[in-house]
Design an enzyme around this catalytic site. Structure first.
Site, PDB file in Angstrom:
ATOM      1  N   LYS A   1       0.842  -1.367  -0.324  1.00 29.65           N
ATOM      2  CA  LYS A   1       0.190  -0.058   0.187  1.00 29.65           C
ATOM      3  C   LYS A   1       0.982   1.357   0.233  1.00 29.65           C
ATOM      4  O   LYS A   1       1.597   1.006   0.897  1.00 29.65           O
ATOM      5  CB  LYS A   1      -0.414   0.066   1.552  1.00 29.65           C
ATOM      6  CG  LYS A   1      -2.010   0.739   1.161  1.00 29.65           C
ATOM      7  CD  LYS A   1      -3.117   0.742   2.482  1.00 29.65           C
ATOM      8  CE  LYS A   1      -3.924   1.963   2.727  1.00 29.65           C
ATOM      9  NZ  LYS A   1      -4.575   1.726   4.004  1.00 29.65           N
TER      10      LYS A   1
ATOM     11  N   SER B   1      -9.546   1.841   3.092  1.00 27.41           N
ATOM     12  CA  SER B   1      -8.969   2.815   1.854  1.00 27.41           C
ATOM     13  C   SER B   1      -7.352   1.968   0.766  1.00 27.41           C
ATOM     14  O   SER B   1      -7.063   2.053   0.014  1.00 27.41           O
ATOM     15  CB  SER B   1      -8.149   3.911   2.835  1.00 27.41           C
ATOM     16  OG  SER B   1      -7.373   3.142   4.134  1.00 27.41           O
TER      17      SER B   1
ATOM     18  N   SER C   1      -9.917  -0.402   7.089  1.00 23.82           N
ATOM     19  CA  SER C   1      -9.261  -0.297   5.591  1.00 23.82           C
ATOM     20  C   SER C   1      -8.431  -1.805   5.428  1.00 23.82           C
ATOM     21  O   SER C   1      -7.913  -1.998   3.791  1.00 23.82           O
ATOM     22  CB  SER C   1      -8.420   1.129   5.639  1.00 23.82           C
ATOM     23  OG  SER C   1      -9.256   1.526   5.619  1.00 23.82           O
TER      24      SER C   1
HETATM   25  N1  GLN Z   1     -13.311   3.758   6.316  1.00 22.65           N
HETATM   26  C1  GLN Z   1     -12.620   3.948   7.824  1.00 22.65           C
HETATM   27  C2  GLN Z   1     -12.027   6.196   7.503  1.00 22.65           C
HETATM   28  O1  GLN Z   1     -12.391   6.435   6.687  1.00 22.65           O
HETATM   29  C3  GLN Z   1     -11.180   3.468   7.572  1.00 22.65           C
HETATM   30  C4  GLN Z   1     -10.555   4.167   6.888  1.00 22.65           C
HETATM   31  C5  GLN Z   1      -8.908   3.386   7.679  1.00 22.65           C
HETATM   32  O2  GLN Z   1      -9.149   1.848   8.617  1.00 22.65           O
HETATM   33  N2  GLN Z   1      -7.883   3.943   7.580  1.00 22.65           N
HETATM   34  O3  GLN Z   1     -11.458   6.352   8.342  1.00 22.65           O
END
Ligand code: GLN
Length: 485
Positions: A76, A151, A175
């Site tokens: 990532k 994400s 995410s």
């Molecule tokens: N969807 C969540 C957010 O937008 C989690 C994102 C993540 O785990 N990085 O914060």
């Protein structure tokens, strides 16, 4: 070959049936063919990857290989990798070449794995759909009109479309798990502190945790073995005896107590997801597990608490991006504060700005007690719910997400709807607990459904064992989208 497990690939490399250079080239070719459409990778550097593959082949020839030696792994784009463009999905870092390796990258490198490239992600990991990226949205390999989740959507799509045998992601509020669910793969967020955050660009430091994404629980265990463990450079890294994450893979499920929280099956859960998750629970019972009905009474407060705490930490973490030492700087500006203002205004996208505003607001004098402090108190209550629950059961299971993957653009203009998709995942981060997602069936439109498997602190090996037993008895994890033949 692209459908083989990491264990199979490792054996084939050891027996010289395939070289790391061939395996890496095969995946680079798949990326060249399929990525222009999927947009899962943002940076690929064939020369760098193949040089690592040649080194791995030499190591295999010398007899000093480890289980992951020669296996390509996608990273990532939130992980700093020396000499690689590391953008975190943002314009503000769109020209940043990292001068050093993140701990996870360093450990995979030491294990002989090949860095296959950097994967697309929501900007600064803020999102649930991989649509907020500076580099454009990622498509779901099962249906190109839908999101892959987020994400870590680039990593998930890369594994699902067989562009990479495995990938690393990060999970601040789901995410790793939610994109794994949406893309039909497996992913685990370890206990907070198990994987070092050194060199992992910070979003919300008390919630962020790196972890592997792969085709199966067994693959996840091999990946974790390579990069979990103490690192003095992360002050929240836990100094514990080394763990073998494969140790419980062969443990039968007889007598395992599975807690099923009623709050995870209420309003808001789509029928197709509920059906697939119920069938998976029945399968676990068939394998000898016992089902325990329980309650996590503060679950409904998890999304509101998370969306105060995460932006608060983000507003502080992101203050370092000012256009001075590295990253994007506005081409034209007046004085120093104008340079800061313009660089940040032009460098950050809308969702990141929204989070910085919310975070700054909830931390400001006069609102701190009402929002931030309150959210921290709720966080404690959520953790206590789990402590109580784990007195009655060994693992907790339920849906990873209330729906299957939604359409690209469907929630992009409604942040609150987007935030609500995290309803089952954020509590594990708030409590610091390990949680994973494994494929457990298909729902609306033939899209994959994820089963969330949660455990008490440091029970990753047991969670992976239970998931592996399920995967020995089912083949959901072996199903793949049409393009991944
Ligand atoms: N969807 C969540 C957010 O937008 C989690 C994102 C993540 O785990 N990085 O914060």
């Amino acid at each position: 070959m692209q459908n083989a497990s990491l264990k199979q690939l490792s054996a084939q490399l050891a027996q010289k049936k395939v070289s790391s250079v061939e395996l890496t080239q095969l995946h680079l070719d798949r990326i060249a063919r399929l990525n222009p459409d999927l947009n899962a990778f943002v940076t690929v550097d064939a020369d760098k990857s193949l040089a690592q593959a040649r080194a791995a082949d030499a190591r295999i020839a010398a007899g000093t290989a480890q289980p992951l030696t020669g296996i390509p792994v996608a990273h990532k784009d939130i992980f700093c990798a020396k000499g690689w463009l590391t953008t975190c999905g943002s314009k503000i870092l769109s020209n940043f070449v990292s001068p050093y390796d993140a701990h996870v990258v360093e450990r995979l490198d030491a294990a002989g794995a090949v860095n296959l490239g950097k994967t697309n992600m929501d900007e600064f990991a803020m999102g649930s759909s991989t649509e907020t990226c500076f580099w454009g949205a990622v498509k779901n390999p099962w249906d190109a009109t839908r999101v892959p989740g987020g994400s870590s959507g680039g990593s998930a799509a890369a594994v699902a479309a067989r562009l990479a045998p495995a990938a690393i992601g990060t999970d601040t509020g789901g995410s790793i798990r939610q994109p794994a669910a949406f893309s039909g793969i497996s992913g685990i967020k370890p206990t907070y502190g198990v994987v070092s955050r050194y060199g992992m660009i910070a979003y919300a430091s008390s919630l962020d945790q790196g972890g592997p994404m792969a085709k199966s629980a067994e693959d996840l265990a091999l990946m974790l073995n390579a990069f979990a463990g103490f690192d003095a450079r992360d002050s929240t890294s836990l100094d514990r005896p080394p763990e073998d994450y494969t140790r419980a893979l062969a443990t039968p499920l007889k007598g395992l107590r599975i807690g099923v929280p009623k709050e995870y099956f209420g309003d808001g859960l789509d029928g197709d997801v509920a059906t697939a998750v119920e069938a998976a629970l029945a399968q676990f019972e068939k394998l000898g597990a016992k089902r325990v009905a329980l309650s996590l009474p503060n679950s409904r407060l998890s999304v509101p608490a998370y969306y105060v705490i995460a932006p608060a930490e983000a507003s502080s973490n992101l203050s370092r991006f000012d256009g001075v030492r590295y990253g994007y700087r506005a081409p034209e500006y007046g004085d120093l504060s104008d340079m800061y203002r313009k660089s940040r205004a032009q460098g950050f996208g809308a969702e990141v700005k929204r989070r910085i505003l919310i975070g700054t607001y909830v931390l400001s004098h006069g609102y701190y007690d009402a929002y931030y402090l309150k959210a921290q108190q709720i966080r404690r209550l959520i953790a206590q719910d789990f402590t109580e629950a784990y007195k009655q059961c060994d693992l907790i299971m339920g849906p990873t997400s209330p729906s299957v993957a939604f359409g690209i653009g469907a929630k992009a203009s409604d942040p609150v709807q987007m935030y609500l998709t995290d309803v089952y995942t954020v509590s594990a981060n708030l409590a610091g607990l390990p949680a994973m997602s494994i494929p457990c069936g298909f729902g609306e439109g033939g899209m994959p459904v994820g089963l969330q498997v949660m455990g008490n602190y440091f029970t990753e090996a047991d969670m992976l064992g239970a998931a592996h037993q399920f995967q020995l008895a089912t083949d959901w994890h072996l199903r793949r989208p049409a393009g991944a033949e």
